[in-house]
Write an enzyme that holds these catalytic residues in place. Structure first.
Site, PDB file in Angstrom:
ATOM      1  N   SER A  64       0.850  -1.195   0.000  1.00  0.00           N
ATOM      2  CA  SER A  64       0.000   0.000   0.000  1.00  0.00           C
ATOM      3  C   SER A  64       0.880   1.237   0.000  1.00  0.00           C
ATOM      4  O   SER A  64       2.067   1.165   0.364  1.00  0.00           O
ATOM      5  CB  SER A  64      -0.854  -0.004   1.272  1.00  0.00           C
ATOM      6  OG  SER A  64      -1.382   1.282   1.547  1.00  0.00           O
TER       7      SER A  64
ATOM      8  N   TYR B 280      -3.294  -0.244  10.034  1.00  0.00           N
ATOM      9  CA  TYR B 280      -3.127  -0.601   8.618  1.00  0.00           C
ATOM     10  C   TYR B 280      -1.733  -0.213   8.130  1.00  0.00           C
ATOM     11  O   TYR B 280      -1.036  -1.010   7.489  1.00  0.00           O
ATOM     12  CB  TYR B 280      -4.193   0.131   7.818  1.00  0.00           C
ATOM     13  CG  TYR B 280      -4.256  -0.189   6.345  1.00  0.00           C
ATOM     14  CD1 TYR B 280      -3.676   0.669   5.412  1.00  0.00           C
ATOM     15  CD2 TYR B 280      -4.918  -1.306   5.880  1.00  0.00           C
ATOM     16  CE1 TYR B 280      -3.743   0.408   4.055  1.00  0.00           C
ATOM     17  CE2 TYR B 280      -5.004  -1.576   4.517  1.00  0.00           C
ATOM     18  CZ  TYR B 280      -4.420  -0.713   3.616  1.00  0.00           C
ATOM     19  OH  TYR B 280      -4.487  -0.984   2.264  1.00  0.00           O
TER      20      TYR B 280
HETATM   21  P1  NAP Z   1     -11.803  -5.481  -0.465  1.00  0.00           P
HETATM   22  O1  NAP Z   1     -12.614  -5.000  -1.611  1.00  0.00           O
HETATM   23  O2  NAP Z   1     -12.211  -5.165   0.923  1.00  0.00           O
HETATM   24  O3  NAP Z   1     -11.623  -7.082  -0.607  1.00  0.00           O
HETATM   25  C1  NAP Z   1     -10.908  -7.752   0.384  1.00  0.00           C
HETATM   26  C2  NAP Z   1     -10.996  -9.233   0.113  1.00  0.00           C
HETATM   27  O4  NAP Z   1     -10.276  -9.924   1.126  1.00  0.00           O
HETATM   28  C3  NAP Z   1     -12.407  -9.764   0.129  1.00  0.00           C
HETATM   29  O5  NAP Z   1     -12.524 -10.784  -0.857  1.00  0.00           O
HETATM   30  C4  NAP Z   1     -12.528 -10.421   1.511  1.00  0.00           C
HETATM   31  O6  NAP Z   1     -13.488 -11.449   1.435  1.00  0.00           O
HETATM   32  C5  NAP Z   1     -11.107 -10.952   1.698  1.00  0.00           C
HETATM   33  N1  NAP Z   1     -10.690 -11.140   3.097  1.00  0.00           N
HETATM   34  C6  NAP Z   1     -10.661 -10.221   4.088  1.00  0.00           C
HETATM   35  N2  NAP Z   1     -10.199 -10.778   5.226  1.00  0.00           N
HETATM   36  C7  NAP Z   1      -9.955 -12.094   4.953  1.00  0.00           C
HETATM   37  C8  NAP Z   1      -9.479 -13.196   5.717  1.00  0.00           C
HETATM   38  N3  NAP Z   1      -9.172 -13.064   7.017  1.00  0.00           N
HETATM   39  N4  NAP Z   1      -9.339 -14.389   5.110  1.00  0.00           N
HETATM   40  C9  NAP Z   1      -9.662 -14.530   3.800  1.00  0.00           C
HETATM   41  N5  NAP Z   1     -10.116 -13.524   3.001  1.00  0.00           N
HETATM   42  C10 NAP Z   1     -10.259 -12.325   3.592  1.00  0.00           C
HETATM   43  O7  NAP Z   1     -10.304  -4.957  -0.619  1.00  0.00           O
HETATM   44  P2  NAP Z   1      -9.522  -4.384  -1.882  1.00  0.00           P
HETATM   45  O8  NAP Z   1      -9.709  -2.907  -1.977  1.00  0.00           O
HETATM   46  O9  NAP Z   1      -9.790  -5.251  -3.070  1.00  0.00           O
HETATM   47  O10 NAP Z   1      -8.031  -4.609  -1.368  1.00  0.00           O
HETATM   48  C11 NAP Z   1      -7.362  -5.834  -1.578  1.00  0.00           C
HETATM   49  C12 NAP Z   1      -5.961  -5.657  -1.014  1.00  0.00           C
HETATM   50  O11 NAP Z   1      -5.370  -4.479  -1.582  1.00  0.00           O
HETATM   51  C13 NAP Z   1      -5.937  -5.437   0.491  1.00  0.00           C
HETATM   52  O12 NAP Z   1      -4.787  -6.062   1.030  1.00  0.00           O
HETATM   53  C14 NAP Z   1      -5.813  -3.922   0.632  1.00  0.00           C
HETATM   54  O13 NAP Z   1      -5.200  -3.555   1.854  1.00  0.00           O
HETATM   55  C15 NAP Z   1      -4.934  -3.611  -0.529  1.00  0.00           C
HETATM   56  N6  NAP Z   1      -4.988  -2.233  -1.016  1.00  0.00           N
HETATM   57  C16 NAP Z   1      -6.180  -1.692  -1.386  1.00  0.00           C
HETATM   58  C17 NAP Z   1      -6.170  -0.386  -1.907  1.00  0.00           C
HETATM   59  C18 NAP Z   1      -7.439   0.312  -2.337  1.00  0.00           C
HETATM   60  O14 NAP Z   1      -7.379   1.556  -2.517  1.00  0.00           O
HETATM   61  N7  NAP Z   1      -8.543  -0.373  -2.509  1.00  0.00           N
HETATM   62  C19 NAP Z   1      -4.970   0.316  -2.039  1.00  0.00           C
HETATM   63  C20 NAP Z   1      -3.794  -0.293  -1.600  1.00  0.00           C
HETATM   64  C21 NAP Z   1      -3.820  -1.581  -1.106  1.00  0.00           C
HETATM   65  P3  NAP Z   1     -14.290 -11.937   2.764  1.00  0.00           P
HETATM   66  O15 NAP Z   1     -14.681 -10.700   3.524  1.00  0.00           O
HETATM   67  O16 NAP Z   1     -15.440 -12.735   2.243  1.00  0.00           O
HETATM   68  O17 NAP Z   1     -13.330 -12.775   3.526  1.00  0.00           O
HETATM   69  C1  GCO Z   2      -7.238   4.943   3.347  1.00  0.00           C
HETATM   70  C2  GCO Z   2      -7.287   4.024   2.155  1.00  0.00           C
HETATM   71  C3  GCO Z   2      -5.877   3.615   1.780  1.00  0.00           C
HETATM   72  C4  GCO Z   2      -5.937   2.707   0.584  1.00  0.00           C
HETATM   73  C5  GCO Z   2      -4.583   2.254   0.175  1.00  0.00           C
HETATM   74  C6  GCO Z   2      -3.729   3.358  -0.324  1.00  0.00           C
HETATM   75  O1  GCO Z   2      -8.138   4.861   4.193  1.00  0.00           O
HETATM   76  O2  GCO Z   2      -6.297   5.740   3.385  1.00  0.00           O
HETATM   77  O3  GCO Z   2      -8.079   2.884   2.434  1.00  0.00           O
HETATM   78  O4  GCO Z   2      -5.258   3.006   2.853  1.00  0.00           O
HETATM   79  O5  GCO Z   2      -6.675   1.564   0.887  1.00  0.00           O
HETATM   80  O6  GCO Z   2      -3.979   1.478   1.147  1.00  0.00           O
HETATM   81  O7  GCO Z   2      -2.564   2.775  -0.877  1.00  0.00           O
END
Ligand code: NAP
Ligand code: GCO
Length: 263
Positions: free
Chosen positions: A144, A157
């Site tokens: 992230s 986080y």
């Molecule tokens: P999301 O839409 O909340 O999806 C998260 C997924 O993880 C869901 O399928 C959830 O399914 C699963 N999950 C959560 N806890 C779990 C557990 N204990 N065991 C198994 N599965 C689990 O998140 P996203 O935005 O796609 O993000 C995916 C990854 O990218 C995360 O690591 C997040 O921190 C990272 N990220 C996101 C962003 C952003 O801006 N969206 C930016 C940087 C990094 P269930 O709830 O059914 O388990």
């Molecule tokens: C927040 C956001 C971010 C993104 C991502 C950015 O609340 O600031 O959720 O943390 O998920 O991790 O890279």
């Protein structure tokens, strides 16, 4: 280019039921891999299987909480039976809790670190021996911007994602000699369910203040979408990146390099 092909590879994307994980797993299937994903919710699993099948992808879905070592071992064993040894692991499953640190309970802090940092350790520990035995492996940790920066309310986080950056570098250091490459992807702000609260329209129809803030801080002047991450994810899973190890590839529209537009 053949180097970007994933033909004959088995990929597991944790949390691949929707959001970023789903997009990466779909891209891997499109590049020729056999794909598996997991999540905790049966409803999410069944909805995701429908989505994969609608896209012509014969994905295998598993109910598994990545923080539970026994469930993880059982899932890895099941995948080996049904698809083969995991060649590519994407530690994507993750949560965030947006709470001011002094108001966050220790339990809430621990839950975020458990899923976002301890679970990638558990998952990687379960697959590395088989990758080493096979003579190659790819581990991609979804880090992230908070692996580099902090902001209000995301202490757990940021701590977890900072740790995940260093776990990435340590797996590289400890298992690079087994021809295992462990790299990270650091997404910027991506439009998924996880960030939906930050993009909700205000009662008067105006954009959320945080939405406007991110637009002003991103040179691309937009939020990312999960598909922005799929090319980098295929690269890091393919032979094209066999000499890339311990790196975090930020896919953020330039936000980490930009002081932000003058108000
Ligand atoms: P999301 O839409 O909340 O999806 C998260 C997924 O993880 C869901 O399928 C959830 O399914 C699963 N999950 C959560 N806890 C779990 C557990 N204990 N065991 C198994 N599965 C689990 O998140 P996203 O935005 O796609 O993000 C995916 C990854 O990218 C995360 O690591 C997040 O921190 C990272 N990220 C996101 C962003 C952003 O801006 N969206 C930016 C940087 C990094 P269930 O709830 O059914 O388990
Ligand atoms: C927040 C956001 C971010 C993104 C991502 C950015 O609340 O600031 O959720 O943390 O998920 O991790 O890279």
């Amino acid at each position: 280019m053949e180097d970007f092909s994933l033909e004959g590879r088995v990929a597991l994307v944790t949390g691949g039921a929707y959001g970023i994980g789903f997009a990466i797993a779909k891209a891997y299937a499109d590049a020729g891999a056999r794909v598996a994903f997991n999540c905790r919710s049966r409803e999410h699993l069944e909805q995701a299987l429908d989505q994969y099948h609608e896209n012509g992808i014969d994905a295998k879905g598993y109910l598994c909480d990545v923080t539970d070592e026994k469930q993880v071992q059982s899932m890895v064993d099941q995948i080996r039976k049904e698809l083969g040894t995991i060649d590519i692991l994407v530690n994507n499953a993750g949560i965030i809790k947006r709470i001011p640190m002094t108001e966050m309970s220790v339990e809430e802090f621990r839950q975020v670190v458990d899923i976002d940092l301890n679970a990638p350790f558990i998952m990687s520990k379960a697959v590395i021996p088989h990758m080493a035995e096979k003579g190659h492996g790819k581990i991609i940790n979804i880090c992230s911007m908070m692996s580099e920066l902090g902001r209000e309310t995301v202490s757990a986080y940021a701590a977890a994602k900072g740790g995940l950056k260093m776990l990435t570098k340590n797996i590289c250091s400890e298992y690079g000699h087994c021809n295992i490459q462990c790299n990270g992807i650091g997404p910027g702000y991506i439009a998924t369910p996880q960030t939906a609260p930050l993009r909700e329209r205000q009662p008067d129809g105006r954009r959320h203040p945080f939405d406007r803030f991110i637009i002003s801080k991103t040179p691309a002047e937009r939020w990312g979408v999960p598909e922005d991450l799929t090319g980098p994810a295929v690269f890091l899973a393919s032979r094209a990146s066999d000499f890339v190890n311990g790196q975090i590839l930020y896919v953020d529209g330039g936000i980490l390099s930009y002081i932000g537009r003058q108000p």
